[in-house]
Design a protein around this motif. Sequence first.
Motif, PDB file in Angstrom:
ATOM      1  N   PRO A  74      -6.235   0.357  -4.985  1.00  6.61           N
ATOM      2  CA  PRO A  74      -6.800   1.689  -5.213  1.00  6.61           C
ATOM      3  C   PRO A  74      -6.655   2.625  -4.016  1.00  6.61           C
ATOM      4  CG  PRO A  74      -8.538   0.032  -5.104  1.00  6.61           C
ATOM      5  CD  PRO A  74      -7.239  -0.694  -5.024  1.00  6.61           C
ATOM      6  N   VAL A  75      -6.680   2.068  -2.795  1.00  4.72           N
ATOM      7  CA  VAL A  75      -6.512   2.873  -1.578  1.00  4.72           C
ATOM      8  C   VAL A  75      -5.436   2.208  -0.730  1.00  4.72           C
ATOM      9  CG1 VAL A  75      -7.628   3.689   0.539  1.00  4.72           C
ATOM     10  CG2 VAL A  75      -8.930   3.599  -1.605  1.00  4.72           C
ATOM     11  N   ILE A  76      -4.454   2.992  -0.325  1.00  3.16           N
ATOM     12  CA  ILE A  76      -3.378   2.463   0.509  1.00  3.16           C
ATOM     13  C   ILE A  76      -3.418   3.179   1.861  1.00  3.16           C
ATOM     14  CG2 ILE A  76      -0.889   2.140   0.741  1.00  3.16           C
ATOM     15  CD1 ILE A  76      -0.776   2.185  -2.345  1.00  3.16           C
ATOM     16  N   PRO A  77      -3.821   2.452   2.905  1.00  2.00           N
ATOM     17  CA  PRO A  77      -3.864   3.074   4.231  1.00  2.00           C
ATOM     18  C   PRO A  77      -2.446   3.297   4.753  1.00  2.00           C
ATOM     19  CG  PRO A  77      -4.303   0.729   4.402  1.00  2.00           C
ATOM     20  CD  PRO A  77      -4.193   1.035   2.943  1.00  2.00           C
ATOM     21  N   ARG A  78      -2.227   4.326   5.531  1.00  2.00           N
ATOM     22  CA  ARG A  78      -0.899   4.606   6.094  1.00  2.00           C
ATOM     23  C   ARG A  78      -0.581   3.636   7.232  1.00  2.00           C
ATOM     24  NH1 ARG A  78       2.598   7.257   3.889  1.00  2.00           N
ATOM     25  NH2 ARG A  78       3.298   8.456   5.636  1.00  2.00           N
ATOM     26  N   LYS A  79      -1.603   3.241   7.989  1.00  2.00           N
ATOM     27  CA  LYS A  79      -1.423   2.331   9.127  1.00  2.00           C
ATOM     28  C   LYS A  79      -2.574   1.325   9.139  1.00  2.00           C
ATOM     29  CE  LYS A  79       0.673   5.911  11.961  1.00  2.00           C
ATOM     30  NZ  LYS A  79       0.573   6.689  13.191  1.00  2.00           N
ATOM     31  N   VAL A  80      -2.238   0.086   9.541  1.00  2.00           N
ATOM     32  CA  VAL A  80      -3.261  -0.954   9.655  1.00  2.00           C
ATOM     33  C   VAL A  80      -3.112  -1.609  11.021  1.00  2.00           C
ATOM     34  CG1 VAL A  80      -4.091  -3.149   8.724  1.00  2.00           C
ATOM     35  CG2 VAL A  80      -3.252  -1.396   7.166  1.00  2.00           C
ATOM     36  N   PRO A  81      -4.175  -1.584  11.851  1.00  2.00           N
ATOM     37  CA  PRO A  81      -4.106  -2.270  13.151  1.00  2.00           C
ATOM     38  C   PRO A  81      -4.185  -3.784  12.950  1.00  2.00           C
ATOM     39  CG  PRO A  81      -6.246  -1.206  12.846  1.00  2.00           C
ATOM     40  CD  PRO A  81      -5.424  -0.887  11.643  1.00  2.00           C
ATOM     41  N   VAL A  82      -3.259  -4.491  13.610  1.00  2.00           N
ATOM     42  CA  VAL A  82      -3.194  -5.947  13.487  1.00  2.00           C
ATOM     43  C   VAL A  82      -2.901  -6.548  14.848  1.00  2.00           C
ATOM     44  CG1 VAL A  82      -1.985  -7.879  12.426  1.00  2.00           C
ATOM     45  CG2 VAL A  82      -2.266  -5.761  11.150  1.00  2.00           C
ATOM     46  N   ALA A  83      -3.811  -7.325  15.388  1.00  2.00           N
ATOM     47  CA  ALA A  83      -3.608  -8.122  16.603  1.00  2.00           C
ATOM     48  C   ALA A  83      -2.729  -7.449  17.652  1.00  2.00           C
ATOM     49  CB  ALA A  83      -3.049  -9.491  16.230  1.00  2.00           C
ATOM     50  N   GLY A  84      -3.105  -6.278  18.106  1.00  2.00           N
ATOM     51  CA  GLY A  84      -2.388  -5.630  19.195  1.00  2.00           C
ATOM     52  C   GLY A  84      -1.256  -4.708  18.798  1.00  2.00           C
ATOM     53  N   HIS A  85      -0.977  -4.551  17.534  1.00  2.00           N
ATOM     54  CA  HIS A  85       0.036  -3.588  17.100  1.00  2.00           C
ATOM     55  C   HIS A  85      -0.379  -2.944  15.778  1.00  2.00           C
ATOM     56  CE1 HIS A  85       1.428  -7.050  14.727  1.00  2.00           C
ATOM     57  NE2 HIS A  85       2.204  -6.230  14.040  1.00  2.00           N
ATOM     58  N   VAL A  86       0.375  -1.951  15.367  1.00  2.00           N
ATOM     59  CA  VAL A  86       0.067  -1.227  14.140  1.00  2.00           C
ATOM     60  C   VAL A  86       1.179  -1.494  13.125  1.00  2.00           C
ATOM     61  CG1 VAL A  86      -0.217   1.067  13.129  1.00  2.00           C
ATOM     62  CG2 VAL A  86      -1.213   0.561  15.356  1.00  2.00           C
ATOM     63  N   VAL A  87       0.769  -1.771  11.893  1.00  2.00           N
ATOM     64  CA  VAL A  87       1.713  -1.968  10.800  1.00  2.00           C
ATOM     65  C   VAL A  87       1.659  -0.735   9.909  1.00  2.00           C
ATOM     66  CG1 VAL A  87       2.282  -3.383   8.804  1.00  2.00           C
ATOM     67  CG2 VAL A  87       1.422  -4.459  10.883  1.00  2.00           C
ATOM     68  N   HIS A  88       2.819  -0.161   9.633  1.00  2.00           N
ATOM     69  CA  HIS A  88       2.917   1.009   8.759  1.00  2.00           C
ATOM     70  C   HIS A  88       3.001   0.539   7.312  1.00  2.00           C
ATOM     71  CE1 HIS A  88       3.544   3.823  12.091  1.00  2.00           C
ATOM     72  NE2 HIS A  88       4.113   2.771  12.665  1.00  2.00           N
ATOM     73  N   VAL A  89       2.228   1.192   6.449  1.00  2.00           N
ATOM     74  CA  VAL A  89       2.179   0.802   5.038  1.00  2.00           C
ATOM     75  C   VAL A  89       2.710   1.955   4.199  1.00  2.00           C
ATOM     76  CG1 VAL A  89       0.699   0.001   3.155  1.00  2.00           C
ATOM     77  CG2 VAL A  89       0.141  -0.607   5.524  1.00  2.00           C
ATOM     78  N   GLY A  90       3.629   1.637   3.316  1.00  2.00           N
ATOM     79  CA  GLY A  90       4.169   2.622   2.377  1.00  2.00           C
ATOM     80  C   GLY A  90       4.003   2.113   0.964  1.00  2.00           C
ATOM     81  N   TRP A  91       4.279   2.982   0.014  1.00  2.28           N
ATOM     82  CA  TRP A  91       4.165   2.551  -1.376  1.00  2.28           C
ATOM     83  C   TRP A  91       5.245   3.188  -2.225  1.00  2.28           C
ATOM     84  CZ3 TRP A  91       3.159   6.373  -4.946  1.00  2.28           C
ATOM     85  CH2 TRP A  91       2.622   7.568  -4.450  1.00  2.28           C
ATOM     86  N   PHE A  92       5.606   2.467  -3.265  1.00  2.28           N
ATOM     87  CA  PHE A  92       6.590   2.925  -4.232  1.00  2.28           C
ATOM     88  C   PHE A  92       6.068   2.557  -5.615  1.00  2.28           C
ATOM     89  CE2 PHE A  92       8.887   1.857  -0.377  1.00  2.28           C
ATOM     90  CZ  PHE A  92       9.597   3.021  -0.155  1.00  2.28           C
ATOM     91  N   ALA A  93       5.872   3.543  -6.475  1.00  2.00           N
ATOM     92  CA  ALA A  93       5.316   3.268  -7.798  1.00  2.00           C
ATOM     93  C   ALA A  93       6.373   2.732  -8.757  1.00  2.00           C
ATOM     94  CB  ALA A  93       4.670   4.524  -8.363  1.00  2.00           C
ATOM     95  N   ALA A  94       7.443   3.448  -8.950  1.00  3.25           N
ATOM     96  CA  ALA A  94       8.443   3.047  -9.946  1.00  3.25           C
ATOM     97  C   ALA A  94       9.468   2.071  -9.388  1.00  3.25           C
ATOM     98  CB  ALA A  94       9.148   4.285 -10.490  1.00  3.25           C
ATOM     99  N   GLU A  95       9.766   2.173  -8.120  1.00  2.00           N
ATOM    100  CA  GLU A  95      10.849   1.395  -7.527  1.00  2.00           C
ATOM    101  C   GLU A  95      10.478  -0.040  -7.176  1.00  2.00           C
ATOM    102  OE1 GLU A  95       9.629   4.212  -6.268  1.00  2.00           O
ATOM    103  OE2 GLU A  95      11.184   5.718  -6.496  1.00  2.00           O
ATOM    104  N   GLN A  96       9.199  -0.355  -7.084  1.00  2.00           N
ATOM    105  CA  GLN A  96       8.795  -1.677  -6.619  1.00  2.00           C
ATOM    106  C   GLN A  96       7.986  -2.410  -7.682  1.00  2.00           C
ATOM    107  OE1 GLN A  96       7.356  -1.847  -2.644  1.00  2.00           O
ATOM    108  NE2 GLN A  96       6.356  -3.805  -2.930  1.00  2.00           N
TER     109      GLN A  96
END
Length: 188
Positions: A74-96
């Motif tokens: 329901p909510v997709i964060p753009r960035k997630v902090p993980v153990a000393g670095h940041v992971v970028h999160v993207g989304w694709f509705a039809a393509e994935q």
Amino acid sequence: MTATTEHTPTTGERASSRPARLSLAPDDAGPGLLDGAWWPYSHDLARELPAMIDVLDRRWGRITRIAVNPTLWPVIPRKVPVAGHVVHVGWFAAEQDPHKLLLLSYTAGRWDLLVIPPGTGEAAAARLMAAATEPRGHLTATALMANEEALSATEADRGGEAEWESEGGTVPSRPGNPARLPGSAQGM
């Protein structure tokens, strides 16, 4: 052979984090459509990703990007902090595929994981985790989920039949007369 990894969060992670429920294909499994399965506890992506990524960072190298289909989240964060670095999160509705998570590492490559919905029962999740780690697996994440739904429906039907038969089953009929259920219309 599959590897199931349980990760215990470090003190720097959120106290509400729980061990990551992962099943990963062996490194020598050969190419398949999926590299494993992930069974999150909730639909809260920001809360669920850190424990999973921490395990995968140690196994595959630093995960830098993730792509999801918004169907399960329901909510997709753009960035997630993980153990000393940041992971970028993207989304694709039809393509994935809605039941797949795509993980990328600049240094190590790409991996695709089946996402088992949080409310899935333990037996079904175990079957899905095993299927997702099949060497040279040829089924998509959605195909695996459809197979599991069909299996669950069949098992539910069998359970209903067993209950029906344990309660007396059908009404016995006389030779030459079709069996009728009590209260059913005649002449149909």
